[in-house]
Design a protein around this motif. Structure first.
Motif, PDB file in Angstrom:
ATOM      1  N   PRO A 180     -17.086 -20.291   8.089  1.00 48.01           N
ATOM      2  CA  PRO A 180     -16.836 -20.493   9.724  1.00 48.01           C
ATOM      3  C   PRO A 180     -17.470 -21.152  10.572  1.00 48.01           C
ATOM      4  O   PRO A 180     -17.466 -21.258  11.641  1.00 48.01           O
ATOM      5  CB  PRO A 180     -16.898 -18.947  10.140  1.00 48.01           C
ATOM      6  CG  PRO A 180     -17.920 -18.480   9.461  1.00 48.01           C
ATOM      7  CD  PRO A 180     -17.853 -18.957   8.206  1.00 48.01           C
ATOM      8  N   HIS A 181     -18.570 -22.078   9.838  1.00 48.55           N
ATOM      9  CA  HIS A 181     -19.597 -22.939  10.512  1.00 48.55           C
ATOM     10  C   HIS A 181     -18.870 -23.982  11.034  1.00 48.55           C
ATOM     11  O   HIS A 181     -18.197 -24.801  10.682  1.00 48.55           O
ATOM     12  CB  HIS A 181     -20.462 -23.360   9.509  1.00 48.55           C
ATOM     13  CG  HIS A 181     -21.244 -22.025   8.660  1.00 48.55           C
ATOM     14  ND1 HIS A 181     -21.824 -21.088   9.567  1.00 48.55           N
ATOM     15  CD2 HIS A 181     -20.928 -21.715   7.485  1.00 48.55           C
ATOM     16  CE1 HIS A 181     -22.151 -20.287   8.527  1.00 48.55           C
ATOM     17  NE2 HIS A 181     -21.627 -20.570   7.445  1.00 48.55           N
ATOM     18  N   LYS A 182     -19.372 -24.488  12.155  1.00 48.07           N
ATOM     19  CA  LYS A 182     -18.652 -25.688  13.259  1.00 48.07           C
ATOM     20  C   LYS A 182     -19.569 -26.875  12.849  1.00 48.07           C
ATOM     21  O   LYS A 182     -19.268 -28.045  13.482  1.00 48.07           O
ATOM     22  CB  LYS A 182     -18.668 -25.282  14.398  1.00 48.07           C
ATOM     23  CG  LYS A 182     -17.640 -24.316  14.878  1.00 48.07           C
ATOM     24  CD  LYS A 182     -17.381 -24.088  16.575  1.00 48.07           C
ATOM     25  CE  LYS A 182     -16.331 -23.108  16.651  1.00 48.07           C
ATOM     26  NZ  LYS A 182     -16.164 -22.819  18.268  1.00 48.07           N
ATOM     27  N   ASN A 183     -20.907 -26.887  12.457  1.00 46.64           N
ATOM     28  CA  ASN A 183     -21.525 -28.108  11.966  1.00 46.64           C
ATOM     29  C   ASN A 183     -22.339 -27.734  10.584  1.00 46.64           C
ATOM     30  O   ASN A 183     -22.532 -26.788  10.230  1.00 46.64           O
ATOM     31  CB  ASN A 183     -22.334 -28.504  13.378  1.00 46.64           C
ATOM     32  CG  ASN A 183     -23.579 -27.512  13.531  1.00 46.64           C
ATOM     33  OD1 ASN A 183     -24.186 -27.067  12.516  1.00 46.64           O
ATOM     34  ND2 ASN A 183     -23.930 -27.439  14.806  1.00 46.64           N
ATOM     35  N   THR A 184     -22.909 -28.956  10.237  1.00 51.58           N
ATOM     36  CA  THR A 184     -23.359 -28.893   8.946  1.00 51.58           C
ATOM     37  C   THR A 184     -24.817 -28.233   9.179  1.00 51.58           C
ATOM     38  O   THR A 184     -25.159 -27.318   8.064  1.00 51.58           O
ATOM     39  CB  THR A 184     -23.673 -30.472   8.563  1.00 51.58           C
ATOM     40  OG1 THR A 184     -22.487 -31.010   8.636  1.00 51.58           O
ATOM     41  CG2 THR A 184     -24.214 -30.536   7.242  1.00 51.58           C
ATOM     42  N   THR A 185     -25.579 -28.221  10.115  1.00 46.70           N
ATOM     43  CA  THR A 185     -26.809 -27.685   9.974  1.00 46.70           C
ATOM     44  C   THR A 185     -27.104 -26.172   9.855  1.00 46.70           C
ATOM     45  O   THR A 185     -27.404 -25.562   9.270  1.00 46.70           O
ATOM     46  CB  THR A 185     -27.505 -28.153  11.363  1.00 46.70           C
ATOM     47  OG1 THR A 185     -27.777 -29.568  11.579  1.00 46.70           O
ATOM     48  CG2 THR A 185     -28.924 -27.166  11.463  1.00 46.70           C
ATOM     49  N   TYR A 186     -25.633 -25.719  10.869  1.00 44.59           N
ATOM     50  CA  TYR A 186     -25.594 -24.195  10.323  1.00 44.59           C
ATOM     51  C   TYR A 186     -25.155 -23.721   9.352  1.00 44.59           C
ATOM     52  O   TYR A 186     -25.504 -22.610   8.784  1.00 44.59           O
ATOM     53  CB  TYR A 186     -24.588 -23.811  11.716  1.00 44.59           C
ATOM     54  CG  TYR A 186     -25.266 -23.522  12.890  1.00 44.59           C
ATOM     55  CD1 TYR A 186     -26.180 -22.386  13.209  1.00 44.59           C
ATOM     56  CD2 TYR A 186     -24.858 -24.201  14.130  1.00 44.59           C
ATOM     57  CE1 TYR A 186     -26.756 -22.196  14.466  1.00 44.59           C
ATOM     58  CE2 TYR A 186     -25.362 -24.159  15.332  1.00 44.59           C
ATOM     59  CZ  TYR A 186     -26.125 -23.009  15.531  1.00 44.59           C
ATOM     60  OH  TYR A 186     -26.995 -22.873  16.819  1.00 44.59           O
ATOM     61  N   ASP A 187     -24.295 -24.549   8.737  1.00 43.38           N
ATOM     62  CA  ASP A 187     -23.745 -24.336   7.232  1.00 43.38           C
ATOM     63  C   ASP A 187     -25.244 -24.164   6.263  1.00 43.38           C
ATOM     64  O   ASP A 187     -25.062 -23.283   5.267  1.00 43.38           O
ATOM     65  CB  ASP A 187     -22.738 -25.442   6.794  1.00 43.38           C
ATOM     66  CG  ASP A 187     -22.397 -25.079   5.479  1.00 43.38           C
ATOM     67  OD1 ASP A 187     -20.925 -24.488   5.275  1.00 43.38           O
ATOM     68  OD2 ASP A 187     -22.928 -25.406   4.511  1.00 43.38           O
ATOM     69  N   LEU A 188     -26.003 -25.288   6.479  1.00 41.55           N
ATOM     70  CA  LEU A 188     -27.067 -25.391   5.512  1.00 41.55           C
ATOM     71  C   LEU A 188     -28.193 -24.269   5.800  1.00 41.55           C
ATOM     72  O   LEU A 188     -28.717 -23.561   4.845  1.00 41.55           O
ATOM     73  CB  LEU A 188     -27.764 -26.670   5.640  1.00 41.55           C
ATOM     74  CG  LEU A 188     -28.933 -27.133   4.805  1.00 41.55           C
ATOM     75  CD1 LEU A 188     -28.550 -26.855   3.407  1.00 41.55           C
ATOM     76  CD2 LEU A 188     -29.426 -28.489   5.215  1.00 41.55           C
ATOM     77  N   MET A 189     -28.325 -23.873   6.836  1.00 41.04           N
ATOM     78  CA  MET A 189     -29.130 -22.814   7.345  1.00 41.04           C
ATOM     79  C   MET A 189     -28.627 -21.617   6.932  1.00 41.04           C
ATOM     80  O   MET A 189     -29.533 -20.468   6.153  1.00 41.04           O
ATOM     81  CB  MET A 189     -29.590 -22.885   8.838  1.00 41.04           C
ATOM     82  CG  MET A 189     -30.328 -21.658   9.227  1.00 41.04           C
ATOM     83  SD  MET A 189     -32.224 -21.773   8.704  1.00 41.04           S
ATOM     84  CE  MET A 189     -32.845 -23.042   9.746  1.00 41.04           C
ATOM     85  N   ASN A 190     -27.447 -21.282   7.063  1.00 43.45           N
ATOM     86  CA  ASN A 190     -26.878 -20.115   6.494  1.00 43.45           C
ATOM     87  C   ASN A 190     -27.015 -19.998   5.030  1.00 43.45           C
ATOM     88  O   ASN A 190     -27.155 -18.878   4.570  1.00 43.45           O
ATOM     89  CB  ASN A 190     -25.177 -19.937   6.768  1.00 43.45           C
ATOM     90  CG  ASN A 190     -24.718 -18.718   6.166  1.00 43.45           C
ATOM     91  OD1 ASN A 190     -25.001 -17.678   6.559  1.00 43.45           O
ATOM     92  ND2 ASN A 190     -23.820 -18.851   5.250  1.00 43.45           N
ATOM     93  N   SER A 191     -26.795 -21.000   4.113  1.00 43.14           N
ATOM     94  CA  SER A 191     -27.140 -21.151   2.837  1.00 43.14           C
ATOM     95  C   SER A 191     -28.589 -20.591   2.300  1.00 43.14           C
ATOM     96  O   SER A 191     -28.588 -19.957   1.418  1.00 43.14           O
ATOM     97  CB  SER A 191     -26.728 -22.409   2.150  1.00 43.14           C
ATOM     98  OG  SER A 191     -25.186 -22.913   2.522  1.00 43.14           O
ATOM     99  N   VAL A 192     -29.535 -21.000   3.054  1.00 41.77           N
ATOM    100  CA  VAL A 192     -30.830 -21.006   2.987  1.00 41.77           C
ATOM    101  C   VAL A 192     -31.114 -19.227   3.103  1.00 41.77           C
ATOM    102  O   VAL A 192     -31.838 -18.809   2.292  1.00 41.77           O
ATOM    103  CB  VAL A 192     -31.872 -21.915   3.887  1.00 41.77           C
ATOM    104  CG1 VAL A 192     -33.131 -21.368   3.681  1.00 41.77           C
ATOM    105  CG2 VAL A 192     -31.588 -23.120   3.139  1.00 41.77           C
ATOM    106  N   LEU A 193     -30.705 -18.762   4.259  1.00 39.72           N
ATOM    107  CA  LEU A 193     -31.202 -17.534   4.863  1.00 39.72           C
ATOM    108  C   LEU A 193     -30.393 -16.449   3.919  1.00 39.72           C
ATOM    109  O   LEU A 193     -30.878 -15.432   3.778  1.00 39.72           O
ATOM    110  CB  LEU A 193     -30.794 -17.270   6.189  1.00 39.72           C
ATOM    111  CG  LEU A 193     -31.434 -18.322   7.348  1.00 39.72           C
ATOM    112  CD1 LEU A 193     -31.088 -18.020   8.669  1.00 39.72           C
ATOM    113  CD2 LEU A 193     -33.028 -17.858   7.073  1.00 39.72           C
TER     114      LEU A 193
END
Length: 587
Positions: A180-193
């Motif tokens: 459900p991420h609206k931008n790439t930065t949140y998508d990447l941070m979510n993958s890490v966390l």
């Protein structure tokens, strides 16, 4: 214009032999800036046209959800949230690539259904700073090839181990975000966390076009982090666009300063000089934001020192794009036979560093893995890409280097690449470090004593003016020395200038020594003396020839006895000579 005329007049009066070249340089410098500005505004015209339409009421204003906090710091389109204000995540504005608009703030999805607010509030609010002796540091650089990441557990937890601090730099990372991420930065941070779990907190994220920098800390370390600042420098088209460039973050953990810099430099095998120039521009021109989450430090580094001499530890990593100068077939054969020593012998970055043409003073752990570029996606079969009339040789494009001041412990534990992740034509590269920390200074007044540091027999050798301006390479400087300490910004030691020499030897009678000071002896051992060689001749008293750092630890251990030092001077990332002498710490 008045400043240009003043400079022309000064140069004409000081040295007529170089007047013509100086005149051309003085006139062309502002013209070069004007051309670069024109290129920048042309390339970003869509953004500025949209802004003008919004100001004139011709376009709807973007709706950005803001989080109410009177202490928020807003920089470059995003909010920086501190532990004191509960939330450090932010609104992002990603310029270039697929994200050319401001995204609405959306909480990152975290494991077990917990929100970022809950985790930060639980572990950060009211937490006490702990006394750490050292930290385990994980640094990753990865050119993602505009593809979303797979499961990162094998990469971020090598051998099943976790670390205090994760520093992740990515290039070509503007892939399409997954729901459900609206931008790439949140998508990447979510993958890490998601991989690291609930015990980790995001410290900072930053974006420069397709370059990203993510800092994530364990909850036991997060309260000790302070004085965070972010810097950027674009070195792409026209030296102003961010298709190539660097993002840096500097911060303190207790009394130890760190700088983490990730970059993407000029591509193609033949552009070695351009890559060197990119690195030089980053060192000289990195533009820092205002300070966030600040506090007073017990160890002060000079703000006017160059980037590479301003911290206990600096880590430089990214897609540096240096190649291997061997034919395609020879590189492939070396990979098959694991003859990595031969590949390193022809590696451009190693050759340039040994020739002292780039990143002088940095070190790189031993490379004992195959090149990380260029492979077919989905496999690790070597790609036969035809570039400039030949196959492009596989190379060590992705690198991690580091530099520490004297007596600042930093031990590399591992340097490796993970070739099982195949979503990109690059393989990710990571390095593990154990870094010693300077303790908190909580001495009582009864522990403090009066001390004096006296310098003598100060000499410099092989000073160079090449790093300042090539047109003055045949003009001998008038050098003098300034010495400051990390416990006092002022006053400072000064010497008398000596005319027309690259190898000055300063008379002890003409040295203005540092005054007496009061400090605990136990903490004096963690301090430094900063030596700076300047030239009064060319542009006045502020012309820097070289900078260096001297540890006072040996002087404390040999209290009352002379200590010899040899300090390598650096300027603009290049070696600028050597300074030697004696000093003694006395009660």
């Amino acid at each position: 214009l008045p400043s240009i005329f003043d400079r022309i007049d000064e140069l004409a009066n000081s040295n007529k032999d170089i007047f013509i070249l100086s005149f051309i340089n003085a006139v062309c410098t502002p013209l070069h800036g004007f051309v670069n500005s024109a290129i920048f505004f042309w390339a970003t015209r869509r953004i500025y046209i949209g802004k003008w339409k919004q100001l004139c009421g011709l376009a709807p204003q973007p709706v950005i959800q803001q989080i109410e906090d009177e202490d928020d710091d807003e920089e470059d389109g995003f909010q920086i949230k501190t532990a004191d204000s509960i939330n450090r995540m932010s609104t992002f504005s990603v310029t270039g690539g697929v994200d050319e608009h401001q995204e609405e703030w959306v909480p990152v999805n975290l494991p077990d259904g917990k929100s970022l607010d809950e985790i930060i509030e639980k572990h950060a609010v009211g937490a006490e700073t702990i006394d750490l002796k050292d930290i385990l540091l994980f640094i990753l650089t990865w050119n993602m090839g505009a593809a979303p990441p797979p499961d990162l557990t094998p990469l971020l937890k090598p051998d099943g181990k976790s670390f205090h601090l994760y520093v992740i730099g990515t290039q070509e990372s503007n892939y399409k975000p997954r729901k459900p991420h609206k931008n790439t930065t949140y998508d990447l941070m979510n993958s890490v966390l998601t991989c690291l779990g609930d015990d980790y907190l995001p410290i900072m994220t930053q974006t420069l076009w397709e370059i990203r920098l993510l800092i994530i800390a364990h909850k036991s370390v997060e309260p000790a982090i302070h004085n965070i600042r972010v810097g950027k420098e674009a070195v792409g088209l026209g030296q102003v666009l961010g298709n190539k460039g660097a993002i840096a973050l500097k911060m303190w953990i207790m009394n130890t300063s760190f700088c983490f810099l990730t970059c993407h430099l000029e591509a193609r095998e033949g552009n070695v000089r351009k890559r060197n120039k990119n690195a030089l521009q980053i060192i000289n021109n990195l533009n820092w934001s205002k300070q966030n989450r600040g506090s007073n430090n017990d160890v002060h580094f000079p703000n006017d020192f160059q980037l590479t001499n301003r911290y206990h530890h600096i880590f430089w990593f990214g897609d540096l794009n240096y190649r291997i100068d061997l034919p395609f077939e020879d590189v492939v054969e070396c990979i098959k036979t694991k003859s990595y020593a031969l590949l390193k012998k022809h590696d451009q970055l190693i050759v340039e560093r040994h020739a002292r043409r780039v990143l002088y003073g940095f070190q790189e752990p031993n490379i004992d893995f195959q090149p990380t570029y260029r492979y077919e996606r989905g496999t690790r079969e070597i790609s036969k890409k035809w570039v400039q009339g030949k196959f492009q040789s596989p190379s060590y494009c992705d690198r991690i280097l580091y530099r520490s001041v004297p007596n600042a412990p930093c031990e590399n534990l591992r340097y490796d690449a993970l070739h099982t992740i195949t979503t990109s034509d690059h393989s990710p590269v990571f390095a593990l470090f154990k870094v010693g920390l300077v303790p908190l200074f909580n001495s009582l007044p009864k522990d403090e004593k009066n001390f004096r540091i006296t310098f003598s027999n100060l000499k410099c050798s092989q000073l160079s003016t090449k790093t300042k301006d090539h047109m003055f390479k045949n003009v001998l400087p008038e050098p003098y020395i300034l010495i400051r300490t990390s416990f006092y910004k002022k006053p400072m030691l000064t010497t008398k200038p000596l005319p027309d020499t690259l190898n000055p030897e300063f008379d002890d009678r003409h040295i203005k020594q540092l005054p007496e000071f009061r400090l605990s002896l136990n903490y004096l051992r963690y301090h430094f003396a900063f030596i700076e060689v300047r030239d009064r001749k060319l542009y006045g008293q502020n012309d820097v020839l070289g900078e260096g750092v001297i540890s006072l630890q040996e002087g404390v251990d040999m209290l009352g006895s002379k200590v010899k030092f040899e300090c390598y001077l650096v300027h603009q990332g290049l070696k600028a000579g050597t300074a030697t002498g004696n000093y003694v710490v006395e009660e």
